[in-house]
Design a protein around this motif. Sequence first.
Motif, PDB file in Angstrom:
ATOM      1  N   LYS A 173       0.884  -1.034  -0.042  1.00 41.77           N
ATOM      2  CA  LYS A 173      -0.009  -0.070   0.115  1.00 41.77           C
ATOM      3  C   LYS A 173       0.906   1.171   0.082  1.00 41.77           C
ATOM      4  N   THR A 174       1.971   1.225   0.777  1.00 41.17           N
ATOM      5  CA  THR A 174       3.004   2.563   0.905  1.00 41.17           C
ATOM      6  C   THR A 174       3.515   2.571  -0.556  1.00 41.17           C
ATOM      7  N   TYR A 175       3.606   1.509  -1.158  1.00 38.25           N
ATOM      8  CA  TYR A 175       4.619   1.850  -2.535  1.00 38.25           C
ATOM      9  C   TYR A 175       3.460   2.132  -3.761  1.00 38.25           C
ATOM     10  N   GLN A 176       2.349   1.478  -3.477  1.00 37.25           N
ATOM     11  CA  GLN A 176       1.232   2.057  -4.423  1.00 37.25           C
ATOM     12  C   GLN A 176       0.883   3.489  -4.276  1.00 37.25           C
ATOM     13  N   GLU A 177       0.656   3.944  -3.256  1.00 44.33           N
ATOM     14  CA  GLU A 177       0.605   5.143  -2.942  1.00 44.33           C
ATOM     15  C   GLU A 177       1.634   6.162  -3.419  1.00 44.33           C
ATOM     16  N   ALA A 178       2.903   5.820  -3.176  1.00 40.90           N
ATOM     17  CA  ALA A 178       4.076   6.464  -3.439  1.00 40.90           C
ATOM     18  C   ALA A 178       4.182   6.630  -5.121  1.00 40.90           C
ATOM     19  N   ILE A 179       3.875   5.594  -5.927  1.00 42.64           N
ATOM     20  CA  ILE A 179       3.963   5.471  -7.117  1.00 42.64           C
ATOM     21  C   ILE A 179       2.907   6.354  -7.610  1.00 42.64           C
ATOM     22  N   GLN A 180       1.665   6.467  -7.279  1.00 48.87           N
ATOM     23  CA  GLN A 180       0.631   7.486  -7.787  1.00 48.87           C
ATOM     24  C   GLN A 180       0.905   8.915  -7.351  1.00 48.87           C
ATOM     25  N   ALA A 181       1.740   8.937  -6.139  1.00 50.30           N
ATOM     26  CA  ALA A 181       1.935  10.445  -5.854  1.00 50.30           C
ATOM     27  C   ALA A 181       2.866  10.974  -6.912  1.00 50.30           C
ATOM     28  N   PHE A 182       4.042  10.300  -7.335  1.00 48.94           N
ATOM     29  CA  PHE A 182       4.682  10.608  -8.124  1.00 48.94           C
ATOM     30  C   PHE A 182       4.142  10.760  -9.590  1.00 48.94           C
ATOM     31  N   TYR A 183       3.112  10.038  -9.945  1.00 44.98           N
ATOM     32  CA  TYR A 183       2.414  10.214 -11.201  1.00 44.98           C
ATOM     33  C   TYR A 183       1.551  11.490 -11.112  1.00 44.98           C
TER      34      TYR A 183
END
Length: 372
Positions: A173-183
């Motif tokens: 979940k942490t990385y899914q949110e990180a990836i979306q935030a960078f996008y």
Amino acid sequence: MSNNNQKIPYRYDIVGSFLRPESLKNARAAFADGSISKDALIEVEDQTIIELIEKQKAVGLHAVTDGEFRRRWWHLDFIAGLNGITVYDFQTTAFGITTDAQGTYVSGPLSFSPTHPFLDHFRFTQKHAAPALAKQTIPGPNMIFLDSLILSKQYNENPIYTSLETFKQDLIKTYQEAIQAFYDAGCRYLQLDDTSWGGLFDERFRDLIKKNGLDADQLLNDFQEVTERCLANKPADLAVTFHFCKGNFQSHWLYNGSYEKIAKNLFSIKAFDGFFLEYDDERSGGFEPLKELKKQRIVLGLITTKNGELEDPTTIGERINEASKYVPLDQICLSPQCGFASTHEGNHLTEEDQWKKIELVKNIAETIWQDA
């Protein structure tokens, strides 16, 4: 310099980090001893990053980075910005030298912070990158899995999670949110740097994993699953690549062993657009594991960043030809084997050497591929 007809990863590409200029090193030292303010340090960071981006564009790179100039370490600064992580100081001999280092451990429930400083760092890079693309590098999720949990003495003395499954859920979940935030910040080229996979084929680390009550072969499946699920919601127009090397600390390495053991699991992760793999010396092994590659591109790290000696273009061309026996030439790209400064100190070569290496990568690629 238009990227319209280019595919990521590019025929000639970079891993991400660059040697820190003396002005930045001096400013960081001055900030550490209290001589200058944080704002004054940021001013120097901003200026040196703008200059670096211009140099990258001038040498003809399609994607540029901030050189990781705001970081002390290639991985730790990002991990430290997550919720549930504690950073500590220690001395290490792991790379064959005795040196001060830092580590992290999971000290609370893991989650992504929407105010993570890397998001603003990316926005700054993007603002100055045009017409090139801004590339963002972050450590892969299994760096936290292996170093901050499985092999962490601090974590094992005070475990936060009742099961690995619960931890994996939070990590994903942490990385899914990180990836979306960078996008959402505008990133369209993201790279996961993840050396932890080396611990799954290096016998010394496999023993350490076993001593901590886990099986390295099972972890291989866990690493694949975690990575796949982190990328499960990735937007279609976000290119994500994977970079692996066997350690790059002031020109010293960490892991031994062949890619054979991890190739099938790693190359099965279809969400990756390409893989950057270290191939600059005998320790890298042969190209046989590349036969497991699917449709993605493979970026061969044939140009070393560990020293300033320039490789012979003919020899590099022969190596690429050899690799093409296992994977079509159309899927192959070229890059340095790692960044030039995985840590603030940097590798044992000069800035002049660094730019010559990048020019060499570009020149070789342009002689081999028409679409370079």
